[in-house]
Design a protein around this motif. Structure first.
Motif, PDB file in Angstrom:
ATOM      1  N   VAL A  69     -17.381  59.898  10.243  1.00 38.62           N
ATOM      2  CA  VAL A  69     -17.650  61.165   9.562  1.00 38.62           C
ATOM      3  C   VAL A  69     -18.712  61.964  10.310  1.00 38.62           C
ATOM      4  N   VAL A  70     -19.787  61.286  10.721  1.00 42.19           N
ATOM      5  CA  VAL A  70     -20.869  61.968  11.440  1.00 42.19           C
ATOM      6  C   VAL A  70     -20.378  62.458  12.793  1.00 42.19           C
ATOM      7  N   ARG A  71     -19.698  61.603  13.548  1.00 42.21           N
ATOM      8  CA  ARG A  71     -19.238  61.980  14.884  1.00 42.21           C
ATOM      9  C   ARG A  71     -18.255  63.141  14.831  1.00 42.21           C
ATOM     10  N   SER A 101     -11.478  57.437  18.222  1.00 38.76           N
ATOM     11  CA  SER A 101     -12.649  58.244  18.524  1.00 38.76           C
ATOM     12  C   SER A 101     -12.503  59.565  17.800  1.00 38.76           C
ATOM     13  N   SER A 102     -13.592  60.321  17.703  1.00 40.78           N
ATOM     14  CA  SER A 102     -13.533  61.597  16.991  1.00 40.78           C
ATOM     15  C   SER A 102     -12.668  62.619  17.718  1.00 40.78           C
ATOM     16  N   ILE A 103     -12.532  62.491  19.055  1.00 41.64           N
ATOM     17  CA  ILE A 103     -11.691  63.430  19.811  1.00 41.64           C
ATOM     18  C   ILE A 103     -10.235  62.997  19.780  1.00 41.64           C
ATOM     19  N   ASN A 121      -5.577  51.906  17.013  1.00 44.81           N
ATOM     20  CA  ASN A 121      -6.376  51.044  16.144  1.00 44.81           C
ATOM     21  C   ASN A 121      -7.128  51.877  15.116  1.00 44.81           C
ATOM     22  N   SER A 122      -6.695  53.140  14.933  1.00 44.49           N
ATOM     23  CA  SER A 122      -7.368  54.070  14.027  1.00 44.49           C
ATOM     24  C   SER A 122      -6.473  54.423  12.849  1.00 44.49           C
ATOM     25  N   ALA A 172     -16.049  58.052  24.738  1.00 44.23           N
ATOM     26  CA  ALA A 172     -17.197  57.309  25.275  1.00 44.23           C
ATOM     27  C   ALA A 172     -18.481  57.958  24.793  1.00 44.23           C
ATOM     28  N   ASN A 173     -19.542  57.160  24.726  1.00 40.77           N
ATOM     29  CA  ASN A 173     -20.854  57.681  24.340  1.00 40.77           C
ATOM     30  C   ASN A 173     -21.661  58.150  25.538  1.00 40.77           C
ATOM     31  N   GLY A 174     -21.311  57.636  26.722  1.00 35.45           N
ATOM     32  CA  GLY A 174     -22.044  58.002  27.928  1.00 35.45           C
ATOM     33  C   GLY A 174     -21.147  58.041  29.146  1.00 35.45           C
TER      34      GLY A 174
END
Length: 252
Positions: A69-71, A101-103, A121-122, A172-174
């Motif tokens: 939700v936040v992402r 992932s959010s995207i 897996n979502s 990815a986060n980074g």
């Protein structure tokens, strides 16, 4: 039950309760208090929880990093632009994997390719695909991680290792020139690493704000990802630097 599965269940309980005692967790999991203490010690080293007197509490930063939700509420316009560009890379008849992932969760609304098979897996992606054309949907099995709204764990990884598909799309986060692609959660890292390894082509979707940053768990070097799709917020210098290491596709 595998250690990873117990830890996902512990994360789910702490997501709901925020803090819990060892005895209560042991009763829920059906294991001994000493097993829970070992799990909590391991999870604390990974930065997932913080030990308290007689129990543990969730680490807020980890909870935020995992929270779907936040992402999803961050950079929505940029993410939609990237997701649309990513969907255009899918061709008729292909088998693709959309890792949670959010995207990637935005991609189903832009998919126009016909007769495709989508593995994910979502649960959010699975729900988005309902009623959107004649597509085959394969939902991976495993343990459900509530705050990330994703299915993870050794069962998920094992299932992925039996598959081969045309393209995978991950977040990815980074993204860093030296460290490569990284993510904040070990629980998600194993699934993403397996997902990349079983694909003929791999795509990382991320906003320009993720570049020049590293998260705790490495996914792969830049050279191992076939394409990074991002927005037009990168400087010319960074575009040149990253394009020298992997294909860089700018969504417009």
């Amino acid at each position: 039950m595998f250690e990873e599965e117990r830890q996902i269940r512990i994360m789910n309980e702490l997501t709901e309760q925020r803090t819990m005692l060892v005895g209560d967790l042991a009763a829920i999991l059906g294991v001994s208090p000493s097993t829970v203490r070992r799990d909590l010690t391991s999870m604390e080293k990974k930065g997932l929880v913080k030990r308290t007197h007689g129990g543990a509490m969730i680490v807020e930063e980890t909870d935020t990093n995992l929270s779907y939700v936040v992402r999803s509420s961050h950079n929505e316009k940029l993410k939609a632009c990237i997701a649309r560009c990513a969907a255009q890379q899918v061709k008729d008849g292909e088998v693709i994997l959309l890792n949670s992932s959010s995207i990637t969760s935005m991609m189903p609304r832009y998919l126009t390719a016909k007769n495709i098979t989508v593995i994910t897996n979502s649960l959010c992606i699975a729900q988005e695909l309902q009623g959107r054309g004649s597509r085959v949907l394969i939902l991976l099995g495993g343990m459900y991680l509530k705050n990330a709204q994703t299915i993870e764990g050794p069962t998920t990884v094992s299932q992925l290792m039996t598959m081969k598909y045309d393209k995978v799309f991950i977040g990815a986060n980074g993204v860093d020139l030296e460290f490569g692609l990284s993510t904040a959660s070990e629980l998600e890292a194993a699934t993403k690493i397996a997902a990349i390894g079983q694909a003929k082509e791999s795509f990382c979707l991320c906003e320009h704000t993720k570049f020049e940053k590293t998260a705790l768990y490495k996914l792969c070097p830049l050279e191992k990802i076939h394409c990074i799709i991002t927005d037009d917020g990168l400087s010319d210098a960074l575009r040149s630097a990253y394009a020298a290491r992997t294909r860089l596709l700018i969504a417009r």
